[in-house]
Structures are given as structure tokens and as C-alpha cells.
Design a protein around this motif. Sequence first.
Motif, short mmCIF file in Angstrom:
data_model
loop_
_atom_site.label_atom_id
_atom_site.label_comp_id
_atom_site.label_asym_id
_atom_site.label_seq_id
_atom_site.Cartn_x
_atom_site.Cartn_y
_atom_site.Cartn_z
N ALA A 199 0.85 -1.19 0.00
CA ALA A 199 0.00 0.00 0.00
C ALA A 199 0.89 1.25 0.00
O ALA A 199 2.11 1.16 0.09
N TYR A 200 0.28 2.41 -0.10
CA TYR A 200 1.03 3.66 0.00
C TYR A 200 1.73 3.72 1.36
O TYR A 200 1.13 3.41 2.40
N GLY A 201 3.01 4.07 1.36
CA GLY A 201 3.76 4.20 2.60
C GLY A 201 4.20 2.89 3.22
O GLY A 201 4.79 2.89 4.30
N GLU A 202 3.97 1.77 2.56
CA GLU A 202 4.30 0.45 3.12
C GLU A 202 5.49 -0.17 2.40
O GLU A 202 5.62 -0.09 1.18
N LEU A 203 6.39 -0.81 3.16
CA LEU A 203 7.48 -1.60 2.61
C LEU A 203 7.25 -3.06 2.98
O LEU A 203 6.67 -3.36 4.02
N SER A 258 8.16 15.73 -6.05
CA SER A 258 6.70 15.66 -6.06
C SER A 258 6.23 14.31 -6.61
O SER A 258 5.22 13.76 -6.16
N GLN A 259 6.95 13.76 -7.57
CA GLN A 259 6.60 12.45 -8.11
C GLN A 259 6.79 11.36 -7.07
O GLN A 259 6.00 10.41 -7.00
N VAL A 260 7.84 11.47 -6.24
CA VAL A 260 8.04 10.51 -5.15
C VAL A 260 6.87 10.57 -4.17
O VAL A 260 6.36 9.54 -3.72
N LEU A 261 6.43 11.77 -3.84
CA LEU A 261 5.30 11.93 -2.92
C LEU A 261 4.02 11.33 -3.50
O LEU A 261 3.21 10.74 -2.77
N GLU A 262 3.85 11.46 -4.79
CA GLU A 262 2.65 10.90 -5.42
C GLU A 262 2.74 9.38 -5.54
O GLU A 262 1.78 8.66 -5.23
N ASP A 263 3.90 8.88 -5.99
CA ASP A 263 4.05 7.45 -6.24
C ASP A 263 4.10 6.62 -4.96
O ASP A 263 3.53 5.53 -4.90
N ASN A 264 4.79 7.12 -3.94
CA ASN A 264 5.00 6.33 -2.72
C ASN A 264 3.96 6.57 -1.63
O ASN A 264 3.78 5.70 -0.77
N TYR A 265 3.31 7.74 -1.66
CA TYR A 265 2.40 8.07 -0.56
C TYR A 265 0.97 8.35 -1.02
O TYR A 265 0.08 8.51 -0.18
N GLY A 266 0.74 8.42 -2.31
CA GLY A 266 -0.61 8.62 -2.81
C GLY A 266 -1.10 10.05 -2.79
O GLY A 266 -2.29 10.30 -2.96
N TYR A 267 -0.19 11.01 -2.59
CA TYR A 267 -0.59 12.42 -2.61
C TYR A 267 -0.81 12.91 -4.04
O TYR A 267 -0.26 12.37 -4.99
N GLN A 268 -1.61 13.95 -4.16
CA GLN A 268 -1.72 14.70 -5.41
C GLN A 268 -1.06 16.05 -5.15
O GLN A 268 -1.53 16.84 -4.32
N VAL A 312 -1.62 21.11 3.23
CA VAL A 312 -1.95 19.68 3.10
C VAL A 312 -3.41 19.51 3.47
O VAL A 312 -3.83 19.82 4.59
N ASN A 313 -4.20 19.03 2.51
CA ASN A 313 -5.63 18.80 2.72
C ASN A 313 -5.96 17.38 2.30
O ASN A 313 -6.08 17.08 1.13
N ASN A 314 -6.05 16.49 3.31
CA ASN A 314 -6.23 15.06 3.05
C ASN A 314 -5.08 14.56 2.17
O ASN A 314 -3.94 14.61 2.59
N ASN A 315 -5.35 14.12 0.96
CA ASN A 315 -4.30 13.59 0.08
C ASN A 315 -3.80 14.62 -0.93
O ASN A 315 -3.11 14.27 -1.88
N GLU A 316 -4.14 15.89 -0.72
CA GLU A 316 -3.74 16.94 -1.64
C GLU A 316 -2.70 17.85 -1.00
O GLU A 316 -2.86 18.27 0.14
#
Length: 352
Positions: free
Chosen positions: A142-146, A292-302, A341-345
Amino acid sequence: MQSKDYNKYNVEDFLLDDQFREWVIRPDAAKHIELRNWITSNPSKSGIIEAARDIILSIEMGEAKKYEAKTEEMWEKLSQQLDTEEAKQLPVYRIETSKHQIHSFKRQPLYSAAAVFIGLLLITVAYLVYNNLYSHVTYTTAYGELKHIMLPDSSEVTINANSTLSYSADWSDEKAREVWIEGEAFFSVRKKPNARNAKFIVHSNNIGVEVLGTKFNVNNRRGHTRVVLNSGKVRLNLEEAGSEDYIMKPGELAEISDDGREVTKEMVKPENFTSWRHQQLVFDGSTIEEISQVLEDNYGYQVHIKNKELLSRKFQGTFPSDNPKILLKAIAESFGLVVTVNNNEIILESKP
């Protein structure tokens, strides 16, 4: 442990083993202590064991319901075949089979034909469940999981967040070891010098990364693949027709083009690209766009960046990967930004 050599078992062998099936249903039974000890002592078999266990539990819990529509259609055809003039003169009985709907049967001799059909039907359903759902072992994060796993050959893999790794449930020394990755994973491959086919191949998009014994990182995101070689030797098999294979050197990063025809290479510090395995994010001249791509890919942020000039600004530092807010605070202070930061945004914009 008894006379059985579980080390040679594949998924099918476990499915046919009475003691294993009993252990799945009643894992705490005292008579299964030897089997439990063997499973604990053989983590390399965990993928095969989990696959066999899931199949048994699926059948036990009636999870083959996805095939019921097809089953009903087959029952309807059988009923039509049995519904002849001769059969109409015979009494009709109704029988209920294990959690499935009630179906009509005729007295002998037609009952025997129906019984044979039931057996064949159950075998077909079991085969479909196994072949369609369990021909591959799959791990997903999942997002944030190893997740750290051991493959059947004792090679080790650390899977990064928001990633999926799969491999055939039945490995053998007769064929190449193959895995498929979507996302990012770090591989520590064990050599197999005595195997007939010692190849280890990681499939990512339109390339195959072939190794014999090495440590490397594969990132397969946003339609392209990046490979970083920590040690050893790998060959990039470009699957696009007419493309030449490429041999990588330790410390090298290779970016493969979207069409799989070109390889761009550079020397890097591999530890910067594999630091995520140790719960760290290392940026050494990374652009804000890359972060920003790392934040989106690994944590699910927009991530939304108001000032597009910020995209090319470079940043460096080391941060804990389990708390991205520390990274965001450092970026805000370094570039004079307001971070919302607003939820996943996440919104990055210059201070007024």
C-alpha cells in the motif's frame, strides 16, 4: 520429520497432502506441530505455502462463487438432456450439494450419469480456481508500506510502497527464475551454480533485467523503467525488435525510454536510490518535480505546484520516509513556500 520431503513440494503437492490440508483447517491441532516447525524453518517456501493454503480456504469457504453462473448454465444443459420422454416417466428427486443451489435429478440409470457429471464439474471448478487465481504468487504494498520477502530460491526482495511483485508459483532448476514488477523493488539475487538454468530475470515494462547473482534496484513507474546496479552484473534485454542488449556496471543508473529502444546511462551513488529500504529518503540535487513524483508514487498524494518555475529548482537532504511532513517543512523553509496539506492533496505556492 516423517518420510515426506516437503522441500521438493510445489503447490499441487501441498494441495494433495492430507496432513497439510488438515493443518490449514485446524492449524492449532497438536498433531501438526512437526509440520508447523518445518514451515517456520523454511521461509523460502512461504510463497508456495500461502498459495496452497489460500486455495484450500477458498474452496472451504465457498469462494468459488464466481464460477456459479457457468455452473448453473451447465446444470441447465444437463437438465435439458435428461428431460427426455423416457425420463419424464421417472420420479424426480432433489438433492442439495455443499452450499450450492438445489438441482433436480432423475432416478437410475440417469442418476449415475448425473453423478459422474457432478464429479467432473467439481474438478473443473477446482482447476479454474487454481489456474486462474493461483498460477502466480503476488505481493502488493500500500502507500507508505514496505515489504520484505524471500523468493523460493532464497533470493531476497524488498518491495517499495505502491508496488506489485509476482512470480510463478512453481519454480524449478529446469527453467529461468522470472519475476514481474510494477512499481519499485530492490533485489539481492542468490546464485544457482548447479542449476541447469541459473538465469534470474526481472520483467519491467518492455525490458527484462537478467542477472546471475547481484544486487540492484528496479523502478517501474509512469511508463518507464530505471535500473540502478549496486554490485555484480546485469544485462538489460530490450524486448523491442531491433534493440541491442546492454550490460550494466556497478554504480551505474540506466533509464530506458518509453518505447524500449534507447538506454540513457550515468554513474551515480546507488545508496541514494536504494535508501528507501532503510526508511530514508535521500535527495542529492533532485528537482522539486522529481520530489513531487516521489510523494505521489509512494504516498498517494496529489501535488499541485502553483509556480511552475519551482519545478526545476534543486534540493538535497536526507529525511525519514515514514513522515513526509518533515520533508515538506524543509522544502517550504528552503524555498520560502507555503505548504498546504488537505487530506491527500498538497499545494506548494510562494509566500505572498
